[in-house]
Every structure is written in structure tokens, then in C-alpha cells.
Motif scaffolding. Structure first.
Motif, PDB file in Angstrom:
ATOM      1  N   MET A 201       0.824  -1.213   0.000  1.00  0.00           N
ATOM      2  CA  MET A 201       0.000   0.000   0.000  1.00  0.00           C
ATOM      3  C   MET A 201       0.858   1.262   0.000  1.00  0.00           C
ATOM      4  N   VAL A 202       1.934   1.246   0.768  1.00  0.00           N
ATOM      5  CA  VAL A 202       2.688   2.479   1.013  1.00  0.00           C
ATOM      6  C   VAL A 202       3.736   2.741  -0.060  1.00  0.00           C
ATOM      7  N   LEU A 203       4.447   1.715  -0.488  1.00  0.00           N
ATOM      8  CA  LEU A 203       5.561   1.916  -1.425  1.00  0.00           C
ATOM      9  C   LEU A 203       5.066   1.940  -2.862  1.00  0.00           C
ATOM     10  N   THR A 204       4.202   2.883  -3.153  1.00  0.00           N
ATOM     11  CA  THR A 204       3.651   3.059  -4.487  1.00  0.00           C
ATOM     12  C   THR A 204       3.334   4.532  -4.690  1.00  0.00           C
ATOM     13  N   GLU A 205       3.322   4.965  -5.927  1.00  0.00           N
ATOM     14  CA  GLU A 205       3.033   6.365  -6.241  1.00  0.00           C
ATOM     15  C   GLU A 205       1.581   6.568  -6.657  1.00  0.00           C
ATOM     16  N   ARG A 206       0.760   5.539  -6.567  1.00  0.00           N
ATOM     17  CA  ARG A 206      -0.642   5.667  -6.992  1.00  0.00           C
ATOM     18  C   ARG A 206      -1.381   6.646  -6.093  1.00  0.00           C
ATOM     19  N   ASP A 207      -2.142   7.542  -6.710  1.00  0.00           N
ATOM     20  CA  ASP A 207      -2.821   8.619  -5.981  1.00  0.00           C
ATOM     21  C   ASP A 207      -3.797   8.100  -4.940  1.00  0.00           C
ATOM     22  N   GLU A 208      -4.493   7.000  -5.260  1.00  0.00           N
ATOM     23  CA  GLU A 208      -5.506   6.503  -4.321  1.00  0.00           C
ATOM     24  C   GLU A 208      -4.890   5.904  -3.059  1.00  0.00           C
ATOM     25  N   PHE A 209      -3.566   5.686  -3.077  1.00  0.00           N
ATOM     26  CA  PHE A 209      -2.880   5.127  -1.908  1.00  0.00           C
ATOM     27  C   PHE A 209      -2.082   6.196  -1.154  1.00  0.00           C
ATOM     28  N   ARG A 210      -2.449   7.458  -1.324  1.00  0.00           N
ATOM     29  CA  ARG A 210      -1.720   8.523  -0.619  1.00  0.00           C
ATOM     30  C   ARG A 210      -1.998   8.481   0.877  1.00  0.00           C
ATOM     31  N   VAL A 211      -3.223   8.080   1.270  1.00  0.00           N
ATOM     32  CA  VAL A 211      -3.582   7.893   2.674  1.00  0.00           C
ATOM     33  C   VAL A 211      -4.058   6.460   2.842  1.00  0.00           C
ATOM     34  N   VAL A 212      -3.317   5.665   3.615  1.00  0.00           N
ATOM     35  CA  VAL A 212      -3.662   4.259   3.835  1.00  0.00           C
ATOM     36  C   VAL A 212      -3.690   4.003   5.334  1.00  0.00           C
ATOM     37  N   SER A 213      -4.160   2.830   5.732  1.00  0.00           N
ATOM     38  CA  SER A 213      -4.300   2.604   7.176  1.00  0.00           C
ATOM     39  C   SER A 213      -4.036   1.162   7.567  1.00  0.00           C
ATOM     40  N   ILE A 214      -3.679   1.013   8.846  1.00  0.00           N
ATOM     41  CA  ILE A 214      -3.628  -0.282   9.529  1.00  0.00           C
ATOM     42  C   ILE A 214      -4.755  -0.254  10.551  1.00  0.00           C
ATOM     43  N   CYS A 215      -5.625  -1.249  10.507  1.00  0.00           N
ATOM     44  CA  CYS A 215      -6.819  -1.244  11.348  1.00  0.00           C
ATOM     45  C   CYS A 215      -6.912  -2.554  12.131  1.00  0.00           C
ATOM     46  N   LYS A 328      -8.702   4.823   1.255  1.00  0.00           N
ATOM     47  CA  LYS A 328      -9.169   3.886   0.236  1.00  0.00           C
ATOM     48  C   LYS A 328      -8.487   2.526   0.313  1.00  0.00           C
ATOM     49  N   ALA A 329      -7.438   2.411   1.101  1.00  0.00           N
ATOM     50  CA  ALA A 329      -6.731   1.132   1.223  1.00  0.00           C
ATOM     51  C   ALA A 329      -6.421   0.887   2.694  1.00  0.00           C
ATOM     52  N   THR A 330      -6.856  -0.243   3.220  1.00  0.00           N
ATOM     53  CA  THR A 330      -6.690  -0.569   4.638  1.00  0.00           C
ATOM     54  C   THR A 330      -6.198  -1.998   4.789  1.00  0.00           C
ATOM     55  N   TYR A 331      -5.199  -2.183   5.658  1.00  0.00           N
ATOM     56  CA  TYR A 331      -4.795  -3.533   6.042  1.00  0.00           C
ATOM     57  C   TYR A 331      -5.374  -3.823   7.417  1.00  0.00           C
ATOM     58  N   GLU A 332      -6.214  -4.837   7.499  1.00  0.00           N
ATOM     59  CA  GLU A 332      -6.814  -5.216   8.772  1.00  0.00           C
ATOM     60  C   GLU A 332      -5.936  -6.260   9.451  1.00  0.00           C
ATOM     61  N   VAL A 333      -5.441  -5.913  10.628  1.00  0.00           N
ATOM     62  CA  VAL A 333      -4.562  -6.815  11.368  1.00  0.00           C
ATOM     63  C   VAL A 333      -5.354  -8.059  11.769  1.00  0.00           C
ATOM     64  N   GLU A 334      -4.833  -9.199  11.388  1.00  0.00           N
ATOM     65  CA  GLU A 334      -5.504 -10.448  11.708  1.00  0.00           C
ATOM     66  C   GLU A 334      -5.066 -10.943  13.087  1.00  0.00           C
ATOM     67  N   LEU A 335      -5.992 -11.576  13.792  1.00  0.00           N
ATOM     68  CA  LEU A 335      -5.628 -12.206  15.061  1.00  0.00           C
ATOM     69  C   LEU A 335      -4.720 -13.401  14.776  1.00  0.00           C
ATOM     70  N   LEU A 336      -3.975 -13.801  15.764  1.00  0.00           N
ATOM     71  CA  LEU A 336      -2.999 -14.873  15.571  1.00  0.00           C
ATOM     72  C   LEU A 336      -3.692 -16.211  15.324  1.00  0.00           C
ATOM     73  N   THR A 337      -3.037 -17.042  14.523  1.00  0.00           N
ATOM     74  CA  THR A 337      -3.529 -18.401  14.335  1.00  0.00           C
ATOM     75  C   THR A 337      -3.305 -19.193  15.625  1.00  0.00           C
ATOM     76  N   GLU A 338      -3.832 -20.383  15.682  1.00  0.00           N
ATOM     77  CA  GLU A 338      -3.709 -21.218  16.884  1.00  0.00           C
ATOM     78  C   GLU A 338      -2.246 -21.467  17.244  1.00  0.00           C
ATOM     79  N   ASN A 339      -1.430 -21.798  16.241  1.00  0.00           N
ATOM     80  CA  ASN A 339      -0.022 -22.081  16.508  1.00  0.00           C
ATOM     81  C   ASN A 339       0.749 -20.827  16.904  1.00  0.00           C
ATOM     82  N   GLU A 340       0.461 -19.711  16.222  1.00  0.00           N
ATOM     83  CA  GLU A 340       1.129 -18.452  16.561  1.00  0.00           C
ATOM     84  C   GLU A 340       0.772 -18.002  17.972  1.00  0.00           C
ATOM     85  N   ALA A 341      -0.519 -18.145  18.320  1.00  0.00           N
ATOM     86  CA  ALA A 341      -0.960 -17.754  19.660  1.00  0.00           C
ATOM     87  C   ALA A 341      -0.284 -18.609  20.729  1.00  0.00           C
TER      88      ALA A 341
END
Length: 828
Positions: A201-215, A328-341
């Protein structure tokens, strides 16, 4: 495949190829070199793409090779820009550029001579990836066999189990050598996957990705992911280390944040927060110089976010919420898998990456399951169960399972689960944890405030209070942040801060706000509001029995306050953001008040009104004032029991003027701290009559140029700090009369010319810190008489002077320090 390989397979080769094709069409002189370099790059790009798709990290040697080539290609882009800018008629200039392009082409061709090894390397990567997958399956089978060998009880195994366990530890140590490239323990692909998605999301020059988020929900690791992303070498290279990380929080100072962002973009990081940002600059997209990344952490509202979005930079928003109207672009933090947890929990509970042999695996998995994959819950609950008995674990599992109401949202469930780790604390430690809810979110809490507060509230001394802080830190319920100078018994509490995750603060508030409002032991405002909570006013007909009262507002006038009654209040914390602040009348109704903390979070000092309340505080023992203009205090305001005063970022001329009789106002004062007070030019001579004073700390007061001549009258003084007072040129000889002095700190007094000749008279002096005192080139002869001196902190240039005295002082330890310029206080 991360790092440089992604750039080769993506933007840098694409950008350079486009430029070279255009040059081939435009410039006859550079045409040949451009065509040859384009052909070479196409072959190279295909080969690197094959390596990338293998999905395995390159060795450091291979990575270095590609790094060197990357720098060459960057140089190529720079040359192509110059070719475009050079007019055709400038033949000499074009010949120079043609030669440079020939040189670059030779460098790339030289690298391409290793094309055959590159083919082999690609094949090897495919083979490594396939082999790694097979070994993963083999490792899983091996671990299942090990688990069957272990006894199924919590707390240990027999002699045979010990041999296997020791062998497994050696295996895990080998795995850590191979797998841990940073201090962050990710236990699985979660962090790397998150970083990869955010990079896309961040390492691009595309205009729609000028503001992105981690949620993600609270405690899911959003901030950790954002910080690790900012540390990534590729990200830092892409933005040329121009990365600004700001915490917004629920109660932000928007003007201050806007000034910080605008100043960072414009290259003026000391921009005043009252600076009017020109609106015409915000009406179109542009960029100055290198790319800039602004990270806005802990954003809670859309109106605030909209005010913090500027052109000329990339914005990464970290929040519990989505803001689709601007993002316009969001990465949703996933909860840990069973093994990761399970891995993260075991690291916190056992110090290992998996369930130890001899532990009750089913019980461990049941507890992990109740944490629902949330990293913070796994970390906190795991730490609370460390070294506990199996019965303790069973009790915790039962409590966790009961804390799962079906109708409540996930975050409320989380609070109920994490409450288990608090319920198992001793009563006194639990009360101290709950006190942390009285402080604003996302703020560093000076250790001095907490220590003073707990000493007054919970009938403990400073040593016990600090031990409780350490215990809470070890249980991951808070974080201790230490300054580089911290490290022994004379370390100032200003050199240690406490921070707390906002979910842990929510937990403290959640547990404190239970029961009837008038009966709660703590009455706390969770965030800054324009006025007092309405339910306080509705219940004001009855007294409030709270021992701790915390208020967080903006500007308050006389009519904004309710008439409240706090007969049992012992600690009052007033947080606000304004230039004027009327102290509440109800302080008169706090006969037991022992600690008063007044902190202005605004951008400039606030004028305190209604200072007559100081005439009626008979039991006040601790006073903390921050970023306020201290009013004149009447002679009638004798604070007989006040033992500690801390003045931080204050205007102090009204209280530290030459005409103020300090011994009469504060007859029992034992500790006086003055920090970052820029209108302190000299200490009043009346301070020499404060015979009970044991600690005098004057730090970062850049205008202080003179000390009283009679400072030696402070016969009880044990600690004297004059840290970072650059205008101070002379230490008054009276200092040498301080018979009880144990610690002298003159570090960063850069214009201090010498030490007093009679320094040797300080028979009790144990430590002196004179680091970064560049003007001091000699020691007084009497220094060899300092028989109690055990430690000297100094620069390399003067260390040899002290080493000459080591023969006469065999217990002396000399610590040579590196120069440290710490400006973190500016961000507070």
C-alpha cells in the motif's frame, strides 16, 4: 522475498527502463548506451523476478551483491534525469552524460557476467523452498513424538525428561540464531505478512494510496506492526529516513500535531504550534525533495484525521476504526492463528517458543484458547501465570472461561479475560495498577509522580513503590522507559518514565468504574472533555468517597465547576489544555489532600487563577506543577507539611524571586525539583535557610547563571543536581561546605570552567557526574582527599586526570561516557 529484490522486480527497473527508452528516442549521443543498458536490464529483471517468486530470503552475501547493483541503478536514474534536463545544443554536456552512462552500463554488464551463477542461484532457491517444506513436515512429526514422551503435569519432568528438555533448548537456540533478525518476536508469519501488505500500500506512487491505514481491535498489534514497518530497511531507504511517527490519541492537541507535520514536511521541525499554515498550499498536490512518510498512530475520530492530512507526504493511519471517506486502502490486522498464539503465550509464560516438556499441554491450550488470538491478552495473561502452580492455572482457566458473555463485543470480552491477571496480584500491587487509570492516554508518566502518589496513598516508602513498578513491568502491565543516564541509586526519577498500552489503561478504568459512583475509591475521567461528566453533577448532593480524583478538561472558568464534596480525597490530578485555568473551589473540601498534580498539556504556559486555595491545604505533602505560570503565594499560605515540590516547564519568578521567604512558606520541604524553567536566572538567597532540604535538583534551566554564595548552609543536603545548565560558569565555594552531600551532578554544564578548589572537603561525596563539561581541564588538588568517592562519570578528555588519583583511591570507578543529546522532552 523482501528488501532490494522487490525493488528490482518492481519500481526501480520499470522507472529506469522507461527513461532509457525515452532517451534512446531523444538523444543521439546517448542512444547507444541507453539501448545497451535497456537490453541488459530486461534480462536481469527476469532473473531477479524468478528469485523473488521462490519466496526464500537471500543470504547476506547475495543481498550485498544486489544492494550494490541497486545503488548503481539509482545512479543510472540520476543520470537519466540529467539527460532529460540537458538541451540538445549543449554537445559538451551531453558527451559528459554519455560517458557516465557508458560507465554505468559497464558496471551492470560486469554484474551480468555472473549470469550463469544467477541461474544456479534461482534453481537453488527453488530447491531450498521445496526442502524447507519437507523439513517442516518432519519437524511436526518430531515434535509430536517429543510431546508424547513428556509427562502430562504442570511444573517439571523426571530425569529422562530433563535430558530431552536440555536437548530441545539447544535446538531452540539454534533456531533463534537462524530465525531472529530483530529483537521483535513474531512467532510465525503474521508480522512479516503484515509488513508485506502494508508495503504494497505504502511503497507506491498511486494517488488513491496517498492515505492508507492499519486497522484492528485494541491489543491486536497495530502499533507494533507500524513501528516494525518504519524500521524496515527497504521502507527507510524508500523514504530516505524521512519518517515522522506521531501518537494522536483520544484527546489530541490538533494544532500542535498540525504544526509538527507541516514543519517536518517543510524542513522546519521547530515550527511554533501557533504558526498559521497557509491555506493555498493545501489546495493542490505537491512534493518537496525526498519522499516523506507520516504515521498517525491511535487515531479515534474522522474530524481530527481530516485536519492532519497534508499534501506533499504519504500518510499511514493506525486506528481501531476504518475511515472509508478518506482512506481507500486498509490492512486489517488479523488475530494470531492457533499455533502463533500458542508460541507467543509460551514465550510469555515459559520463556520458550512451545509448551515445555512436563507441562499440561491441554491446560495450556485451553488458556490460550480463551485469549482468542489477541497478542496483548496472550502476553499479559501468560506473564501472570509464569512460575505458578497447576492449581493456580486451573483457577485462572475457570475465571477466563466465565468472563465470556455472549452478548458483549470482543473488546469487552478482552477486558474481562485480562482482568484475571490483575485479580491474582496482591492487594497493594493491584491498587497501584488501578491508579494508572488516573493519567491521560498515550502519555509518558514521570516516575516521580507515581512514586510520590503511591507513597502518600498506600503507606509505603519509595523503595517499595519502585519494587511494585518493577513487578507490574515484569507482568507486562506497564512499560518502564529509562534514560541513558539511569542506572544507580542516585538516578533521578525524571530519568525514568512509565508508559502503558491503551487497552491496559482501559482495563484499569473498567475495573475502577464499577459500583456506585459516590462509593468508588477512584473518580476518573477517561479522556479530555469540555466539561465535567454530567453524572458527577447529578450525584453532587452526596459526598464522593474517592481517594483519587482525576479530571481532564480544556479551559475551566469559575462557573464551569460543580460544587463537589471529597472528604476522603488524598490525591487530586488536574489535566487540562488551555492558557488560563481556574483552580476548583472544591479543593477546600479536601481536608485529607496529600498530593496535588496540575499538568497543562497545552502549547504554552497557563495562568492559574484562584490560587487562594493554597491557604487551606494543611495536609498537602507533594505538589507537582507543569507548564503553568506560578502565581504569587500569600504569606498566609504556609504549607507546613509540604515535603516535595516539582516545577516542570513553569514560569517561576513569582515563587523563586529574591523577595520570597521560602523557609517560611515551606518549612518542611525536603525535595525541590526545578526542570526546564527558562525564567530562572538565579536562585534566591533565601533558599539557603531551608535547613530540611535533602535534595535540590535544577535541570535544563538554560538561563541559570548564579548560585547563592551561602549554599553551604544547607547542612541536610545529600543530592545536588545542576544538570544541563549551560549558562552556569562558576560553582560557588559554599558548595564545599555541604558536609552531607553524597551526589553532585554538573553534567552538560558546558560553560562551567572549573571545580571549586576546596572540593576535597566534601567528605561524604560518593558520586560526581561531570560528563560533557568541556571547559573543565583540571582538577583541584584537594580532589584526592575525597575518601568516600566511589564513582566518577566524565568524558575521555578528563578521565586521565581521575585515573592519576586511582592509586590514592582504590575503590574509585571511572565511567567514560559518550556524548548524548536527548531532545525527547520536546515531544511531550
Amino acid at each position: 522475498m523482501g528488501g532490494v529484490v522487490d525493488l528490482f522486480a518492481g519500481e526501480i527497473t520499470t522507472e529506469l527502463l522507461k527513461m532509457l527508452f525515452n532517451i534512446a528516442r531523444k538523444s543521439c549521443i546517448c542512444k547507444s548506451s541507453a539501448e545497451q543498458l535497456s537490453s541488459t536490464l530486461e534480462q536481469l529483471g527476469a532473473m531477479v523476478y524468478e528469485i523473488k517468486m521462490a519466496g526464500v530470503e537471500l543470504t547476506p552475501y547475495r543481498q550485498t551483491q544486489l544492494n550494490n547493483l541497486y545503488k548503481t541503478l539509482e545512479e543510472g536514474i540520476d543520470v537519466t534525469h540529467k539527460v532529460f534536463a540537458s538541451p540538445r545544443w549543449n554537445v559538451y554536456r551531453n558527451l559528459q552524460l554519455s560517458r557516465k552512462m557508458d560507465q554505468i552500463e559497464k558496471k551492470v554488464s560486469g554484474f551480468m557476467k555472473t549470469m550463469a551463477p544467477m541461474h544456479v542461484l534461482a534453481d537453488v532457491h527453488h530447491l531450498r523452498a521445496d526442502t524447507a517444506e519437507r523439513f517442516d513436515k518432519l519437524e511436526g512429526s518430531s515434535r509430536r513424538i517429543e510431546q508424547r514422551l513428556g509427562a502430562m503435569r504442570m511444573g517439571g519432568a523426571g530425569a529422562g525428561g530433563w535430558v530431552i528438555e536440555e536437548a530441545m533448548k539447544r535446538v531452540e537456540e539454534e533456531e533463534e540464531r537462524w530465525g531472529a533478525d530483530s529483537g521483535f518476536v513474531s512467532f510465525g508469519v503474521g508480522l512479516e505478512l503484515g509488513k508485506k501488505r502494508v508495503k504494497e500500500m505504502v511503497l507506491t506512487e498511486r494517488d488513491e494510496f496517498r492515505v492508507v491505514s492499519i486497522c484492528g481491535i485494541g491489543g491486536s498489534g497495530k502499533t507494533t506492526l507500524a513501528r516494525e514497518f518504519c524500521k524496515d530497511d527497504l521502507v527507510r531507504s524508500y523514504f530516505c529516513d524521512r519518517i515522522l511517527f506521531l501518537t494522536v490519541s483520544q484527546s489530541p492537541n490538533v494544532d500542535h500535531l498540525r504544526a509538527k507535520i507541516w514543519g517536518y514536511i517543510m524542513g522546519n521541525e521547530n515550527l511554533d504550534c501557533n504558526y498559521m499554515i497557509p491555506q493555498y498550499n493545501l489546495q493542490y498536490e505537491w512534493r518537496i525533495g525526498a519522499r516523506t512518510l507520516v504515521v498517525l498512530d491511535d487515531v479515534w475520530s474522522l474530524p481530527v484525521l481530516e485536519k492532519l492530512i497534508f499534501p506533499g507526504c504519504k500518510i499511514l493511519v493506525v486506528s481501531r476504526f476504518k475511515f472509508p471517506s478518506v482512506i481507500k486502502a486498509t490492512y486489517e490486522v488479523e488475530l494470531l492463528t492457533e499455533n502463533e498464539a500458542l508460541s507467543l503465550f509460551c514465550h510469555s509464560a515459559f520463556g520458550e517458543k512451545s509448551t515445555p516438556l512436563g507441562s499440561n499441554e491441554n491446560l495450556v491450550k485451553q488458556v490460550v484458547s480463551e485469549c482468542k488470538g489477541l497478542p496483548l491478552a496472550l502476553k499479559v495473561i501468560g506473564a501472570s501465570l509464569r512460575d505458578q502452580s497447576e492449581m493456580f492455572w486451573l483457577s485462572a482457566k475457570s475465571r477466563l472461561s466465565r468472563g465470556e458473555p455472549v452478548s458483549e463485543p470482543h473488546e469487552n470480552k478482552l477486558l474481562e479475560r485480562m482482568a484475571v491477571s490483575v485479580k491474582f496480584l496482591s492487594k497493594k500491587v493491584r491498587e497501584c495498577f488501578l491508579d494508572l487509570g488516573a493519567f491521560p492516554e498515550d502519555r509518558k508518566i514521570p516516575l516521580e509522580i507515581l512514586i510520590n502518589m503511591w507513597v502518600e496513598l498506600h503507606d509505603m516508602d519509595g523503595e517499595e513503590a519502585f519494587a511494585i513498578l518493577v513487578e507490574l513491568s515484569e507482568k507486562n502491565l506497564l512499560t518502564l522507559v529509562k534514560d541513558e543516564r539511569t542506572g544507580d541509586e542516585y538516578s533521578s526519577c525524571f530519568e525514568i518514565f512509565v508508559t502503558q498500552h491503551d487497552v491496559l489503561r482501559d482495563l484499569a478504568l473498567h475495573l475502577s468504574n464499577q459500583g456506585l459512583i459516590n462509593e468508588r475509591p477512584r473518580l476518573l475521567m477517561p479522556r479530555r472533555e469540555k466539561e465535567l461528566p454530567k453524572d458527577w453533577g447529578r450525584n453532587s448532593d452526596q459526598p464522593f468517597n474517592a481517594q483519587v480524583v482525576s479530571i481532564h478538561t480544556g479551559e475551566m472558568n469559575e462557573m464551569d465547576w460543580f460544587q463537589l464534596d471529597f472528604p476522603k480525597a488524598e490525591v487530586l490530578i488536574l489535566n487540562f489544555s488551555s492558557t488560563e485555568y481556574f483552580l476548583p473551589h472544591f479543593i477546600d473540601n479536601m481536608p485529607r489532600l496529600r498530593a496535588l498534580i496540575v499538568i497543562n498539556h497545552g502549547s504554552s504556559n497557563a495562568v492559574l487563577k484562584n490560587h487562594s486555595i493554597f491557604t487551606n491545604l494543611p495536609n498537602l505533602r507533594s505538589l507537582w506543577l507543569e507548564k503553568v505560570t506560578i502565581p504569587p503565594i500569600s504569606k498566609a499560605s504556609i504549607l507546613k507539611k509540604l515535603s516535595k515540590i516539582s516545577l516542570v516547564l513553569c514560569k517561576v519568578k513569582n515563587i523563586l524571586g529574591q523577595s520570597v521567604e521560602l523557609p517560611q512558606l515551606f518549612p518542611s520541604l525536603s525535595e525541590l525539583t526545578i526542570d526546564h524553567c527558562d525564567d530562572l536566572f538565579e536562585l534566591p538567597s533565601t533558599i539557603c535557610g531551608m535547613y530540611s532540604l535533602e535534595s535540590l535538583s535544577i535541570t535544563n534551566c538554560h538561563s541559570l547563571y548564579r548560585l547563592p554564595a551561602d549554599l553551604g548552609k544547607l547542612k541536610s543536603l545529600q543530592i545536588l543536581r545542576l544538570y544541563a545548565c549551560p549558562t552556569l560558569k562558576i560553582l560557588s565555594p559554599g558548595i564545599c561546605e555541604l558536609a552531607q552531600l553524597k551526589y553532585l551532578d554538573i553534567a552538560q554544564c558546558v560553560n562551567l570552567a572549573c571545580l571549586p578548589e576546596s572540593l576535597g572537603k566534601l567528605g561524604s561525596l560518593e558520586k560526581i557526574d561531570m560528563s560533557e563539561c568541556s571547559q573543565i581541564r583540571n582538577l583541584p588538588r584537594s580532589a584526592s582527599s575525597l575518601q568516600s568517592l566511589r564513582r566518577v562519570v566524565c568524558d575521555e578528555e578528563v578521565s586521565w586526570l581521575w585515573r592519576d588519583m586511582e592509586k590514592a583511591m582504590p575503590d574509585l570507578h571511572i565511567q567514560v561516557t559518550e556524548k548524548c543529546f536527548d531532545m525527547d522532552w520536546i515531544n511531550e
